[in-house]
Design a protein around this motif. Sequence first.
Motif, PDB file in Angstrom:
ATOM      1  N   ALA A   1       0.828  -1.202   0.000  1.00  0.00           N
ATOM      2  CA  ALA A   1       0.000   0.000   0.000  1.00  0.00           C
ATOM      3  C   ALA A   1       0.862   1.251   0.000  1.00  0.00           C
ATOM      4  O   ALA A   1       0.588   2.226  -0.709  1.00  0.00           O
ATOM      5  N   PHE A   2       1.928   1.245   0.791  1.00  0.00           N
ATOM      6  CA  PHE A   2       2.831   2.395   0.868  1.00  0.00           C
ATOM      7  C   PHE A   2       3.466   2.691  -0.485  1.00  0.00           C
ATOM      8  O   PHE A   2       3.441   3.833  -0.965  1.00  0.00           O
ATOM      9  N   VAL A   3       4.041   1.679  -1.120  1.00  0.00           N
ATOM     10  CA  VAL A   3       4.725   1.881  -2.396  1.00  0.00           C
ATOM     11  C   VAL A   3       3.731   2.287  -3.480  1.00  0.00           C
ATOM     12  O   VAL A   3       4.020   3.149  -4.324  1.00  0.00           O
ATOM     13  N   THR A   4       2.538   1.694  -3.464  1.00  0.00           N
ATOM     14  CA  THR A   4       1.518   2.031  -4.465  1.00  0.00           C
ATOM     15  C   THR A   4       1.111   3.492  -4.379  1.00  0.00           C
ATOM     16  O   THR A   4       1.075   4.208  -5.388  1.00  0.00           O
ATOM     17  N   ILE A   5       0.810   3.957  -3.165  1.00  0.00           N
ATOM     18  CA  ILE A   5       0.396   5.354  -2.994  1.00  0.00           C
ATOM     19  C   ILE A   5       1.536   6.300  -3.348  1.00  0.00           C
ATOM     20  O   ILE A   5       1.328   7.346  -3.978  1.00  0.00           O
ATOM     21  N   LEU A   6       2.747   5.929  -2.985  1.00  0.00           N
ATOM     22  CA  LEU A   6       3.916   6.756  -3.302  1.00  0.00           C
ATOM     23  C   LEU A   6       4.065   6.938  -4.807  1.00  0.00           C
ATOM     24  O   LEU A   6       4.232   8.066  -5.303  1.00  0.00           O
ATOM     25  N   LEU A   7       4.001   5.857  -5.559  1.00  0.00           N
ATOM     26  CA  LEU A   7       4.185   5.938  -7.007  1.00  0.00           C
ATOM     27  C   LEU A   7       3.036   6.663  -7.686  1.00  0.00           C
ATOM     28  O   LEU A   7       3.247   7.527  -8.554  1.00  0.00           O
TER      29      LEU A   7
ATOM     30  N   VAL B   1      -0.850  10.564   2.569  1.00  0.00           N
ATOM     31  CA  VAL B   1      -1.275   9.252   3.059  1.00  0.00           C
ATOM     32  C   VAL B   1      -0.069   8.333   3.218  1.00  0.00           C
ATOM     33  O   VAL B   1      -0.047   7.463   4.093  1.00  0.00           O
ATOM     34  N   SER B   2       0.959   8.536   2.381  1.00  0.00           N
ATOM     35  CA  SER B   2       2.170   7.716   2.525  1.00  0.00           C
ATOM     36  C   SER B   2       2.844   7.980   3.865  1.00  0.00           C
ATOM     37  O   SER B   2       3.443   7.076   4.463  1.00  0.00           O
TER      38      SER B   2
ATOM     39  N   GLY C   1      10.444   1.833  -1.367  1.00  0.00           N
ATOM     40  CA  GLY C   1       9.819   2.962  -2.046  1.00  0.00           C
ATOM     41  C   GLY C   1      10.822   3.785  -2.826  1.00  0.00           C
ATOM     42  O   GLY C   1      10.543   4.228  -3.953  1.00  0.00           O
ATOM     43  N   PHE C   2      12.013   3.979  -2.249  1.00  0.00           N
ATOM     44  CA  PHE C   2      13.059   4.728  -2.944  1.00  0.00           C
ATOM     45  C   PHE C   2      13.483   4.011  -4.224  1.00  0.00           C
ATOM     46  O   PHE C   2      13.655   4.633  -5.276  1.00  0.00           O
TER      47      PHE C   2
END
Length: 251
Positions: free
Chosen positions: A33-39, A71-72, A95-96
Amino acid sequence: MDTGNGQDGGIRAVDAAALQGAHFRTFDLVMAAFVTILLLSNVLGAGKVAEIVLPGIGPWPFGAGILFFPVSYVIGDVLTEVYGYARARRVIWAGFGALLFMAFMSFVVVALPPAPGWGNQAAYEAVFGQVPRIVFASMLAFWAGEFVNSYVMARMKLWTGGRHLWARTIGSTFAGQGVDSLIFYPLAFWGAEGWTEALVIQVLVTQWALKVGWEALLTPVTYVVVGWLKRREGVDVFDADTDFTPFATRV
């Protein structure tokens, strides 16, 4: 966590060092969820400037990404609070890496010569074309801001004995988003055409305040999510003996 503490079991306080190598039921889903929202925030939100009319102020432009990118930070708080700093650190690096690959892929795809019959190259470049200076500033700001956010969150949990979650989430976001904004806006826009020094500072402070405000508004949601995940895992993780270096991925 698969140690016999189920969704219906009690929550026990445990030091993060005792959970090294342990498996959590929901960690992978939260990381995704974190990586999806970030991208998606960087792809769909960063390229559009929207506008709302504020009572007594009038039209007010803002970057559309601010609606979802904070949200991230909420998920970053959840990661540190529920799973500890070491696992949050791994997610930040994931995420980076995802941002780095997205920037590389965007550069390659935009640079490819379009087919003669395809007339959308200009529009494609406008949406997905990237200014190297802004990309560098964005990635550095994200990396530094997220690590500050996670570090402050973990330290404040020790200081408060696990109490006052609202103070920890807002305080860590204030610090993390402050570092993010202080790095991104000067690096990306200081001296750029159309950007005065006063405008850079105004946008920096405005975006910082809005992001912290979003975190405060989402505090009830954070409480619900954190409570559910802790009950699911059966533990409350404290980083008493954690190595807080950002340059590691071991959990």
